[in-house]
Write an enzyme that holds these catalytic residues in place. Structure first.
Site, PDB file in Angstrom:
ATOM      1  N   ALA A  20       0.824  -1.212   0.000  1.00 12.70           N
ATOM      2  CA  ALA A  20       0.000   0.000   0.000  1.00 12.70           C
ATOM      3  C   ALA A  20       0.857   1.259   0.000  1.00 12.70           C
ATOM      4  O   ALA A  20       0.340   2.365  -0.140  1.00 12.70           O
ATOM      5  CB  ALA A  20      -0.925  -0.016   1.214  1.00 12.70           C
ATOM      6  N   GLY A  21       2.158   1.093   0.157  1.00 12.91           N
ATOM      7  CA  GLY A  21       3.049   2.257   0.121  1.00 12.91           C
ATOM      8  C   GLY A  21       2.806   3.222   1.270  1.00 12.91           C
ATOM      9  O   GLY A  21       2.895   4.432   1.110  1.00 12.91           O
ATOM     10  N   GLY A  25       9.326   7.352   4.300  1.00  4.04           N
ATOM     11  CA  GLY A  25      10.714   7.294   4.777  1.00  4.04           C
ATOM     12  C   GLY A  25      11.351   5.928   4.541  1.00  4.04           C
ATOM     13  O   GLY A  25      12.551   5.769   4.723  1.00  4.04           O
ATOM     14  N   ASN A  26      10.528   4.958   4.142  1.00  2.00           N
ATOM     15  CA  ASN A  26      11.008   3.607   3.814  1.00  2.00           C
ATOM     16  C   ASN A  26      10.940   3.515   2.282  1.00  2.00           C
ATOM     17  O   ASN A  26       9.860   3.393   1.700  1.00  2.00           O
ATOM     18  CB  ASN A  26      10.092   2.610   4.526  1.00  2.00           C
ATOM     19  N   ALA A  28      11.762   1.395  -0.072  1.00  2.00           N
ATOM     20  CA  ALA A  28      11.217   0.219  -0.771  1.00  2.00           C
ATOM     21  C   ALA A  28       9.690   0.246  -0.730  1.00  2.00           C
ATOM     22  O   ALA A  28       9.028  -0.009  -1.738  1.00  2.00           O
ATOM     23  CB  ALA A  28      11.747  -1.058  -0.136  1.00  2.00           C
ATOM     24  N   ARG A 138       1.371   0.795  11.797  1.00  2.00           N
ATOM     25  CA  ARG A 138       2.170   0.012  12.736  1.00  2.00           C
ATOM     26  C   ARG A 138       1.720   0.254  14.179  1.00  2.00           C
ATOM     27  O   ARG A 138       1.925  -0.599  15.052  1.00  2.00           O
ATOM     28  CB  ARG A 138       3.653   0.333  12.563  1.00  2.00           C
ATOM     29  N   GLU A 174      10.455   1.812  18.460  1.00  2.00           N
ATOM     30  CA  GLU A 174      10.329   0.850  17.353  1.00  2.00           C
ATOM     31  C   GLU A 174      11.018  -0.472  17.681  1.00  2.00           C
ATOM     32  O   GLU A 174      11.346  -1.258  16.797  1.00  2.00           O
ATOM     33  CB  GLU A 174      10.883   1.457  16.065  1.00  2.00           C
ATOM     34  N   ARG A 217      12.130   7.791  13.742  1.00  2.00           N
ATOM     35  CA  ARG A 217      11.042   7.074  14.434  1.00  2.00           C
ATOM     36  C   ARG A 217      11.341   6.813  15.920  1.00  2.00           C
ATOM     37  O   ARG A 217      10.430   6.761  16.729  1.00  2.00           O
ATOM     38  CB  ARG A 217      10.792   5.734  13.753  1.00  2.00           C
ATOM     39  N   HIS A 253      15.299   2.452  10.256  1.00  2.28           N
ATOM     40  CA  HIS A 253      15.637   1.728  11.489  1.00  2.28           C
ATOM     41  C   HIS A 253      17.140   1.471  11.492  1.00  2.28           C
ATOM     42  O   HIS A 253      17.747   1.267  10.429  1.00  2.28           O
ATOM     43  CB  HIS A 253      14.932   0.357  11.555  1.00  2.28           C
ATOM     44  N   CYS A 372      14.941  -7.966   9.844  1.00  3.00           N
ATOM     45  CA  CYS A 372      13.688  -7.302  10.248  1.00  3.00           C
ATOM     46  C   CYS A 372      12.637  -8.332  10.628  1.00  3.00           C
ATOM     47  O   CYS A 372      11.745  -8.056  11.416  1.00  3.00           O
ATOM     48  CB  CYS A 372      13.100  -6.491   9.095  1.00  3.00           C
TER      49      CYS A 372
HETATM   50  O1  SUG Z   1       7.983  -0.181   9.358  1.00  2.00           O
HETATM   51  N1  SUG Z   1       7.415  -1.588   6.185  1.00  2.00           N
HETATM   52  C1  SUG Z   1       8.033  -1.665   7.498  1.00  2.00           C
HETATM   53  C2  SUG Z   1       9.375  -2.330   7.391  1.00  2.00           C
HETATM   54  C3  SUG Z   1       9.956  -2.645   8.728  1.00  2.00           C
HETATM   55  C4  SUG Z   1      11.331  -3.179   8.638  1.00  2.00           C
HETATM   56  N2  SUG Z   1      11.795  -3.521   9.927  1.00  2.00           N
HETATM   57  C5  SUG Z   1      13.055  -3.334  10.385  1.00  2.00           C
HETATM   58  N3  SUG Z   1      13.900  -2.569   9.753  1.00  2.00           N
HETATM   59  N4  SUG Z   1      13.379  -3.879  11.493  1.00  2.00           N
HETATM   60  C6  SUG Z   1       8.175  -0.285   8.143  1.00  2.00           C
HETATM   61  O2  SUG Z   1       8.523   0.665   7.438  1.00  2.00           O
HETATM   62  C7  SUG Z   1       5.576  -1.179   4.649  1.00  2.00           C
HETATM   63  C8  SUG Z   1       4.082  -1.345   4.623  1.00  2.00           C
HETATM   64  C9  SUG Z   1       3.416  -0.871   3.369  1.00  2.00           C
HETATM   65  O3  SUG Z   1       3.890   0.070   2.762  1.00  2.00           O
HETATM   66  O4  SUG Z   1       2.353  -1.435   3.009  1.00  2.00           O
HETATM   67  C10 SUG Z   1       6.143  -1.210   6.049  1.00  2.00           C
HETATM   68  O5  SUG Z   1       5.448  -0.943   6.991  1.00  2.00           O
END
Ligand code: SUG
Length: 457
Positions: A20-21, A25-26, A28, A138, A174, A217, A253, A372
């Site tokens: 779902a994006g 800040g992440n 991927a 989350r 976190e 975070r 993280h 993770c």
């Molecule tokens: O919190 N991705 C998680 C990835 C967590 C990785 N954990 C560690 N590094 N320990 C986050 O960013 C993506 C969900 C989405 O986009 O649908 C997401 O929540």
């Protein structure tokens, strides 16, 4: 020989795994947002990793996924009617409410902070579930995580469970993804390092970091509260600031940019604020009268962008029963020349003796690598004997779980499919069966209230 073993706890990927994006800040997650996910493949990849680890003679636990969609969240946000109506009404407000379908509890490194008994004043293992308040999708994990951990680690003579920290930005937590721990050879007691992104007490404006691209975070105040709750000795704890440059490069993280195992710390040159590595060395020296093994990966050989692309630092460095170490890297490293050069150099220096690669691509596309997906719990033999047996991965349990996944999970799930009310019936049927497979009591709200059937729309 060290009598403490380290349990690896991985969460099964849930049936609503989707892209779902929603994790700002992440990179991927932001990049793959709106693509079609394969929940079945995601769960099978996660299970294959668990089987690989268990096959090494390491205790591997299975944590159950959380109930999704989280109808409680949607009802709290004002959507009413039958379950099907709530879903239909909420999805008209999509995409933000895709949060209620998130399978993000799969990243167990964010489930909780854990301190082994050797580090804690009362000689018990302490758990604090992370409040994960930085992101809506989350923040809904903490209550269920707490319930699951209390159920699996239930013996009060061995395990202490704290409540998640209060859900305010100044206490954003976190979990173990921002914890490092160093233990000298043959020792039990460790130096615990808490890595934070922002010290809100030093920023009167609280959560925000003006001038920065992405939010931090983990707060310093949260890390300090966890260390206090766990009864850690002040000499055996360090609070280390993440480098803001790394956060802006997509390192949301700490476990995306550094890792530790035994007396070994491996970090990127830009992982921490200036002076942090010397601070860590000094603390270790004072506590143990010895030197830690520190490998700093220079940015000219491996950039921050390389780290975020490959998740090299998100490998699992595992100590095998014979004391040797195995490096379990995401497959993405295998095709990356500079990542392979770093691995070669670490192996040449004796950091590990065996190298394996694992395909967890469905998770990687949401920003979650091998490390993770797991929460570490160091245990003594007596503590291990008190852990709920039904969640310990054996070949027979792995076989059952594989069949269960194939029977219940879809192999395609697009963000639009989340509106399908059948998804909730399917997920509930899967989780209801899983609690029986894992010999767990009724865990989920739907099991406690009204069974698995949804009401007619
Ligand atoms: O919190 N991705 C998680 C990835 C967590 C990785 N954990 C560690 N590094 N320990 C986050 O960013 C993506 C969900 C989405 O986009 O649908 C997401 O929540």
């Amino acid at each position: 020989m060290n009598t403490t073993a380290e349990i690896q706890c991985d969460a099964l990927v849930g049936p609503t795994h989707n892209y779902a994006g929603v994790a700002w800040g992440n990179l991927a997650s932001m990049k793959h947002g709106q693509q079609t996910a394969n929940p079945q493949l995601a769960a099978l990849q996660g299970l294959a990793k668990m089987e690989l680890v268990a096959g090494l003679g390491i205790t591997q636990l299975v944590l159950p996924p959380h109930e999704r969609p989280d109808l409680g969240l949607l009802r709290r946000l004002g959507f009413c009617g039958s379950d099907a109506q709530v879903i239909r009404r909420a999805m008209r407000h999509a995409p933000p409410l895709a949060a209620a379908w998130s399978a993000a509890a799969m990243w167990a490194a964010n489930a909780a902070s854990v301190s082994p008994s050797a580090d804690c004043a009362d000689g018990r293992i302490h758990f604090t579930p992370a409040n994960l308040i930085g992101q809506l999708h989350r923040s809904i994990e903490a209550a269920t995580t707490a319930r699951i951990l209390r159920t699996i680690f239930s013996a009060p003579q061995f395990f202490v469970h704290h409540d998640p920290l209060p859900p305010v930005p100044a206490l954003g937590d976190e979990g173990a993804a921002n914890q490092l721990r160093l233990v000298p050879p043959g020792g039990r007691r460790g130096l615990e390092l808490f890595i934070y992104g922002i010290d809100t007490a030093a920023h009167a404006d609280s959560g925000g970091r003006p001038g920065h691209r992405f939010p931090a975070r983990q707060t310093a105040a949260a890390s300090a509260a966890v260390a206090r709750n766990h009864g850690l000795h002040s000499r055996a704890v360090g609070f280390i600031r993440q480098n803001p440059v790394a956060i802006d490069a997509g390192v949301f993280h700490n476990d995306v940019i550094s890792l530790s195992q035994d007396n070994v710390l491996i970090c990127h040159e830009h992982a921490f604020a200036a002076g942090a590595v010397e601070d860590i060395r000094q603390r270790y020296r004072t506590l143990f009268r010895a030197e830690p093994v520190v490998h700093i990966v220079p940015a000219r050989r491996f950039s921050l962008a390389d780290a975020v692309d490959t998740y090299l630092f998100n490998s699992q460095l595992l100590t095998l029963p014979d004391g040797r170490r195995l490096w379990l890297a995401p497959e993405e490293c295998q095709r990356h020349r500079r990542a392979m050069a770093v691995l070669q150099s670490l192996q040449d220096q004796g950091t590990f003796s065996r190298l394996e690669f694992i395909n967890v691509r469905q998770s990687m596309h949401n920003g979650g690598g091998p490390a993770c997906l797991r929460l570490r719990v160091p245990v003594t033999p007596a503590e291990l004997a008190a852990v709920h047996r039904g969640v310990m991965l054996t070949p027979a349990l792995a076989r059952r779980l594989r069949q269960w996944i194939k029977r219940h999970y879809r192999d395609r799930l697009s963000p639009r499919d989340l509106a399908d009310p059948r998804l909730i019936t399917e997920s509930r049927a899967a989780l209801d069966e899983l609690t029986k497979i894992l010999h767990l009591p009724k865990l989920y709200d739907f099991q406690r209230r009204h069974g698995i059937a949804t009401l007619p729309g």
